[in-house]
Design a protein around this motif. Structure first.
Motif, PDB file in Angstrom:
ATOM      1  N   PHE A  64       0.821  -1.212   0.000  1.00 52.06           N
ATOM      2  CA  PHE A  64       0.000   0.000   0.000  1.00 52.06           C
ATOM      3  C   PHE A  64       0.856   1.264   0.000  1.00 52.06           C
ATOM      4  O   PHE A  64       0.459   2.282  -0.571  1.00 52.06           O
ATOM      5  CB  PHE A  64      -0.983  -0.015   1.167  1.00 52.06           C
ATOM      6  CG  PHE A  64      -2.028  -1.087   1.022  1.00 52.06           C
ATOM      7  CD1 PHE A  64      -2.967  -1.021   0.004  1.00 52.06           C
ATOM      8  CD2 PHE A  64      -2.051  -2.171   1.869  1.00 52.06           C
ATOM      9  CE1 PHE A  64      -3.922  -2.015  -0.157  1.00 52.06           C
ATOM     10  CE2 PHE A  64      -3.001  -3.170   1.723  1.00 52.06           C
ATOM     11  CZ  PHE A  64      -3.938  -3.088   0.706  1.00 52.06           C
ATOM     12  N   GLY A  65       2.031   1.206   0.596  1.00 54.75           N
ATOM     13  CA  GLY A  65       2.942   2.350   0.547  1.00 54.75           C
ATOM     14  C   GLY A  65       3.424   2.624  -0.866  1.00 54.75           C
ATOM     15  O   GLY A  65       3.508   3.783  -1.296  1.00 54.75           O
ATOM     16  N   THR A  67       1.792   2.052  -3.454  1.00 60.40           N
ATOM     17  CA  THR A  67       0.637   2.603  -4.167  1.00 60.40           C
ATOM     18  C   THR A  67       0.380   4.043  -3.740  1.00 60.40           C
ATOM     19  O   THR A  67       0.072   4.897  -4.580  1.00 60.40           O
ATOM     20  CB  THR A  67      -0.623   1.737  -3.900  1.00 60.40           C
ATOM     21  OG1 THR A  67      -0.341   0.394  -4.313  1.00 60.40           O
ATOM     22  CG2 THR A  67      -1.827   2.257  -4.646  1.00 60.40           C
ATOM     23  N   LEU A  68       0.538   4.356  -2.471  1.00 56.09           N
ATOM     24  CA  LEU A  68       0.204   5.674  -1.932  1.00 56.09           C
ATOM     25  C   LEU A  68       1.276   6.743  -2.179  1.00 56.09           C
ATOM     26  O   LEU A  68       0.957   7.863  -2.591  1.00 56.09           O
ATOM     27  CB  LEU A  68      -0.050   5.551  -0.419  1.00 56.09           C
ATOM     28  CG  LEU A  68      -0.315   6.844   0.332  1.00 56.09           C
ATOM     29  CD1 LEU A  68      -1.630   7.456  -0.116  1.00 56.09           C
ATOM     30  CD2 LEU A  68      -0.309   6.590   1.829  1.00 56.09           C
ATOM     31  N   PHE A  69       2.543   6.425  -1.944  1.00 57.46           N
ATOM     32  CA  PHE A  69       3.576   7.462  -1.964  1.00 57.46           C
ATOM     33  C   PHE A  69       3.822   8.119  -3.324  1.00 57.46           C
ATOM     34  O   PHE A  69       4.177   9.298  -3.358  1.00 57.46           O
ATOM     35  CB  PHE A  69       4.877   6.956  -1.329  1.00 57.46           C
ATOM     36  CG  PHE A  69       4.856   7.090   0.158  1.00 57.46           C
ATOM     37  CD1 PHE A  69       5.025   8.316   0.772  1.00 57.46           C
ATOM     38  CD2 PHE A  69       4.638   5.980   0.960  1.00 57.46           C
ATOM     39  CE1 PHE A  69       4.974   8.457   2.142  1.00 57.46           C
ATOM     40  CE2 PHE A  69       4.590   6.089   2.330  1.00 57.46           C
ATOM     41  CZ  PHE A  69       4.755   7.334   2.931  1.00 57.46           C
ATOM     42  N   PHE A  71       1.426   8.976  -5.326  1.00 56.74           N
ATOM     43  CA  PHE A  71       0.363   9.989  -5.308  1.00 56.74           C
ATOM     44  C   PHE A  71       0.721  11.138  -4.365  1.00 56.74           C
ATOM     45  O   PHE A  71       0.507  12.304  -4.692  1.00 56.74           O
ATOM     46  CB  PHE A  71      -0.981   9.376  -4.902  1.00 56.74           C
ATOM     47  CG  PHE A  71      -1.650   8.580  -5.986  1.00 56.74           C
ATOM     48  CD1 PHE A  71      -2.221   9.215  -7.083  1.00 56.74           C
ATOM     49  CD2 PHE A  71      -1.719   7.196  -5.910  1.00 56.74           C
ATOM     50  CE1 PHE A  71      -2.848   8.483  -8.093  1.00 56.74           C
ATOM     51  CE2 PHE A  71      -2.339   6.455  -6.908  1.00 56.74           C
ATOM     52  CZ  PHE A  71      -2.906   7.103  -7.997  1.00 56.74           C
ATOM     53  N   VAL A  72       1.263  10.808  -3.193  1.00 55.63           N
ATOM     54  CA  VAL A  72       1.693  11.839  -2.243  1.00 55.63           C
ATOM     55  C   VAL A  72       2.780  12.698  -2.874  1.00 55.63           C
ATOM     56  O   VAL A  72       2.763  13.927  -2.765  1.00 55.63           O
ATOM     57  CB  VAL A  72       2.182  11.200  -0.915  1.00 55.63           C
ATOM     58  CG1 VAL A  72       2.843  12.235  -0.017  1.00 55.63           C
ATOM     59  CG2 VAL A  72       1.028  10.513  -0.201  1.00 55.63           C
ATOM     60  N   ALA A  93       2.182   7.110 -10.535  1.00 55.30           N
ATOM     61  CA  ALA A  93       1.153   6.664  -9.592  1.00 55.30           C
ATOM     62  C   ALA A  93       0.006   5.952 -10.312  1.00 55.30           C
ATOM     63  O   ALA A  93      -0.457   4.891  -9.872  1.00 55.30           O
ATOM     64  CB  ALA A  93       0.624   7.851  -8.792  1.00 55.30           C
ATOM     65  N   PHE A  97      -0.987   2.117 -10.099  1.00 58.73           N
ATOM     66  CA  PHE A  97      -2.328   1.788  -9.617  1.00 58.73           C
ATOM     67  C   PHE A  97      -3.008   0.797 -10.552  1.00 58.73           C
ATOM     68  O   PHE A  97      -3.595  -0.190 -10.104  1.00 58.73           O
ATOM     69  CB  PHE A  97      -3.177   3.060  -9.465  1.00 58.73           C
ATOM     70  CG  PHE A  97      -4.514   2.797  -8.849  1.00 58.73           C
ATOM     71  CD1 PHE A  97      -4.651   2.687  -7.478  1.00 58.73           C
ATOM     72  CD2 PHE A  97      -5.636   2.631  -9.642  1.00 58.73           C
ATOM     73  CE1 PHE A  97      -5.888   2.418  -6.900  1.00 58.73           C
ATOM     74  CE2 PHE A  97      -6.871   2.362  -9.087  1.00 58.73           C
ATOM     75  CZ  PHE A  97      -6.998   2.261  -7.707  1.00 58.73           C
ATOM     76  N   TYR A 101      -1.734  -2.494  -8.572  1.00 58.27           N
ATOM     77  CA  TYR A 101      -2.829  -2.576  -7.601  1.00 58.27           C
ATOM     78  C   TYR A 101      -4.071  -3.201  -8.235  1.00 58.27           C
ATOM     79  O   TYR A 101      -4.623  -4.170  -7.725  1.00 58.27           O
ATOM     80  CB  TYR A 101      -3.135  -1.179  -7.046  1.00 58.27           C
ATOM     81  CG  TYR A 101      -4.160  -1.186  -5.946  1.00 58.27           C
ATOM     82  CD1 TYR A 101      -3.796  -1.504  -4.644  1.00 58.27           C
ATOM     83  CD2 TYR A 101      -5.485  -0.888  -6.212  1.00 58.27           C
ATOM     84  CE1 TYR A 101      -4.740  -1.520  -3.627  1.00 58.27           C
ATOM     85  CE2 TYR A 101      -6.436  -0.900  -5.213  1.00 58.27           C
ATOM     86  CZ  TYR A 101      -6.056  -1.217  -3.917  1.00 58.27           C
ATOM     87  OH  TYR A 101      -6.991  -1.236  -2.923  1.00 58.27           O
TER      88      TYR A 101
END
Length: 174
Positions: A64-65, A67-69, A71-72, A93, A97, A101
């Motif tokens: 999940f990191g 996938t998230l970072f 975008f961050v 990202a 995804f 993902y």
């Protein structure tokens, strides 16, 4: 916020993408070919044990990191008015995804759940089809993750050059 802090999520994204790429690559290059050589009962036992392993906090943070970072990183670059950098991180990202993902959610995780329900003493007759589908899904994730990692690494290395505002020179007309 100081622009120097922008590098923190970018480094985390790059690190997590790289580690996850290594995990997927290990399966693609080593585990999957080995599983091509075993019978249905052995395949079922191995997959059932492998499918229990990712259900831990460490893998969740990694998956999940990664996938998230990105975008961050895109969001923070946009906030710092670094449009080019934000756009490139957003592309990474979105590619991640969709190619990692989404492929995991649509292909690999349902196959994990299906395999968990198999009786190792009497696997389904089409078990090889599931094995091929899982291998293909993992190959897609591996290739996508590799592209995302290389892209992220490039962005981190070239961050100063990419963040620089373009200089426009006007020439005098004679």
């Amino acid at each position: 916020m100081n622009a120097k802090f922008l590098i923190v999520p970018q480094l985390l994204a790059t690190l997590l993408l790289g580690i996850l790429c290594g995990v997927f690559a290990a399966f693609t290059l080593d585990v999957t070919p080995a599983l091509q050589q075993v019978d249905a009962t052995t395949y079922t036992h191995v997959q059932q044990h492998l499918n229990q392993t990712p259900r831990n906090l460490g893998f969740a943070v990694l998956f999940f990191g990664a996938t998230l970072f990105p975008f961050v990183s895109a969001g923070m670059a946009a906030w710092q008015s670094q449009r080019r950098v934000a756009l490139y991180w957003l592309i990474i990202a979105l590619v991640h995804f969709i190619g990692v993902y989404w492929v995991s959610i649509v292909i690999n995780i349902p196959l994990h759940q299906e395999t968990m329900g198999w009786n190792p003493a009497a696997p389904p007759t089409d078990w090889q089809s599931s094995r091929e589908s899982w291998a293909n899904g993992n190959l897609i994730r591996t290739l996508t993750e590799g592209v995302c990692f290389v892209g992220a690494l490039t962005l981190v290395v070239l961050r100063g050059w990419l963040a620089a505002q373009p200089v426009y020179v006007m020439r005098r007309q004679h």
